[in-house]
Write an enzyme that holds these catalytic residues in place. Structure first.
Site, PDB file in Angstrom:
ATOM      1  N   LYS A 168      70.117  48.617  55.986  1.00  0.00           N
ATOM      2  CA  LYS A 168      70.198  47.945  57.284  1.00  0.00           C
ATOM      3  C   LYS A 168      70.210  46.444  57.048  1.00  0.00           C
ATOM      4  CE  LYS A 168      70.318  49.276  61.669  1.00  0.00           C
ATOM      5  NZ  LYS A 168      71.014  50.463  62.208  1.00  0.00           N
ATOM      6  N   ASP A 227      75.450  47.086  65.201  1.00  0.00           N
ATOM      7  CA  ASP A 227      74.181  47.478  65.823  1.00  0.00           C
ATOM      8  C   ASP A 227      74.024  46.545  67.022  1.00  0.00           C
ATOM      9  OD1 ASP A 227      70.934  47.423  65.943  1.00  0.00           O
ATOM     10  OD2 ASP A 227      71.586  49.278  64.986  1.00  0.00           O
TER      11      ASP A 227
END
Length: 460
Positions: free
Chosen positions: A140, A180
């Protein structure tokens, strides 16, 4: 007590002590990373029966290795605004675990982003990606940059600066970021363009969520929201229920929320509320999705503007109170920890029947426990919102073969994946003594696949 029972009890106790010891060590090593520790505590607590049955995981230090990222990259991101003023943000990429494949996980651009947030998201991503059955590891990244209120040129300059550092750490077989919060097709385009310039090569598989004209996949935009509803539908069907005729509340109003509302309505539900960071709208006649799409997908307007076209709807300024509205099914799709113990109690008092998490960790551990203790059907994020990364992996497959699949093919594969995740999670929960508990089941199913791969690959 038989010898077998005594051995099982002893193994259970040793496993519990081991898990507690590992968690405490992680807490001491990361004392200020509250979101990361919250995710770790929720996951490792459900792994005690697995460790008890498979002491080889304990002997080879699987948890210790799993809880420490393989690499954490932090960097400066300088950029210039339209007035010529220089700004500096922080960039992050956590490459958490590559046992199953190249690191895979989104980039988040939001002022709340810090190392704890990125580590919690990356840690959860390990298990989520494992559940999809695809060959992708967990990672991430992101920045504390806020795209809100910035011009296209400012966002482009920031993305170019961000990628100028990140490009050397990623690649189609190394690490494949995606979008995201705050990172949509526009940002992915700017990031891809800069990567292409820095590398001097067109490597479509380095980013997912791309535009359809240069390697993106049909159904990627809809995937997380659709996948959430497909998963919840499986859970409802298993319990003699259905979306048809049910009242639904969806927090948020981004891609996940919009397409969760769309699919839930397609399945016969009436969605009556959604939100943004300023507040929420309640429309007793059912949310008009075309209006929400117009506000959010084209104009990036605030959700309060919905009432201008639908004066019978009501707008409330505190977005945290959206779940005070009675509903049959709640789909939290906004952000982490939006449902705490107090909110959970309100939802229980109002008779909620099922909850499907579309955001990452939207329920606190206390809220989650309350839902499970009260036998509410509960679909945890790492299983229920895995549709986005699943289709990202399908985008990688299309890029690898330099082909494009029809929307119907991708959507059909998404439905299969979500059904498999549900069934595998339910089976794991049953196998390890917590039948029907999808939180434990998804944690266990995701963990075992990664743990076995790590064992087979040696101590690295």
């Amino acid at each position: 007590m038989s010898t077998i029972d005594a051995t099982l009890q002893s193994n259970q106790q040793k496993a519990k002590q081991y898990v507690t010891k590992v968690y405490n060590a992680t807490e001491q090593r990361n004392p200020h990373e509250t979101e990361f520790l919250q995710a770790v505590k929720e996951i490792v607590g459900s792994l005690v029966p697995v460790i008890a049955r498979h002491p080889e995981y304990m002997n080879s230090g699987i948890l210790e290795r799993l809880l420490e990222p393989e690499k954490v990259i932090t960097f400066r991101v300088p950029w210039v605004d339209d007035q010529g003023k220089v700004h500096v943000n922080r960039g992050f990429r956590v490459q958490f675990n590559s046992a199953l494949g190249p690191y895979k996980g989104g980039l988040r651009f939001h002022p709340t982003v810090n190392e704890s947030i990125v580590k919690f998201l990356g840690f959860e991503q390990i298990f989520k990606n494992s559940l999809t059955g695809q060959q992708i590891g967990g990672g991430k990244g992101g920045s504390d940059f806020d795209p809100k209120g910035k011009s296209d040129m400012e966002i482009m300059r920031f993305c170019q600066s961000f990628m100028t550092e990140l490009y050397q750490h990623i690649g189609p077989e190394t690490d494949v970021p995606a979008g995201d919060v705050g990172v949509n097709a526009r940002e992915i385009g700017y990031l891809f363009g800069q990567y292409k310039k820095m590398c001097g090569a067109f490597e479509a598989g380095v980013l997912t969520g791309k535009g359809l004209g240069y390697g993106g996949s049909l159904a990627r935009t809809e995937a997380t929201g659709y996948g959430l509803v497909y998963f919840v539908q499986e859970m409802l069907k298993d319990n003699g229920l259905d979306f048809k005729g049910k009242t639904v509340i969806v927090s948020g109003s981004g891609n996940v929320s919009i397409y969760a509302m769309e699919k839930a309505a397609e399945f016969g539900a009436k969605v009556v509320a959604c939100s943004d960071s300023d507040g929420y709208i309640y429309d007793q006649n059912g949310i008009n999705l075309d209006t929400v799409k117009e506000l959010k997908e084209t104009g990036d307007e605030r959700i309060s503007a919905y009432t201008e076209k639908h004066p019978s709807a009501e707008y409330f300024e505190d977005c945290t109170q959206i779940f005070s509205i009675p509903c049959d099914i709640a789909l939290p799709c906004a952000t982490q920890n939006e449902i705490n113990a107090e909110t959970a109690q309100t939802m229980l008092d109002n008779g909620v029947k099922a909850i499907g998490e579309g955001a990452n960790m939207p329920s606190t551990n206390e809220a989650q426990d309350m839902f499970l203790e009260n036998h509410i059907l509960f679909a945890p994020a790492k299983a229920a919102n895995a549709g986005g990364v699943a289709v990202s992996a399908l985008e990688m497959a299309q890029n690898s073969g330099k082909i494009s699949w029809a929307f119907e093919k991708v959507d059909a594969r998404l439905q299969e994946i979500m059904k498999d995740i549900y069934q595998n999670s339910m089976q794991a929960a049953s196998d390890y003594g917590t039948p029907g508990n999808l939180v434990a089941g998804s944690n266990i199913a995701g963990f075992i696949k990664v743990a076995d791969a790590m064992t087979e690959q040696g101590i690295i």
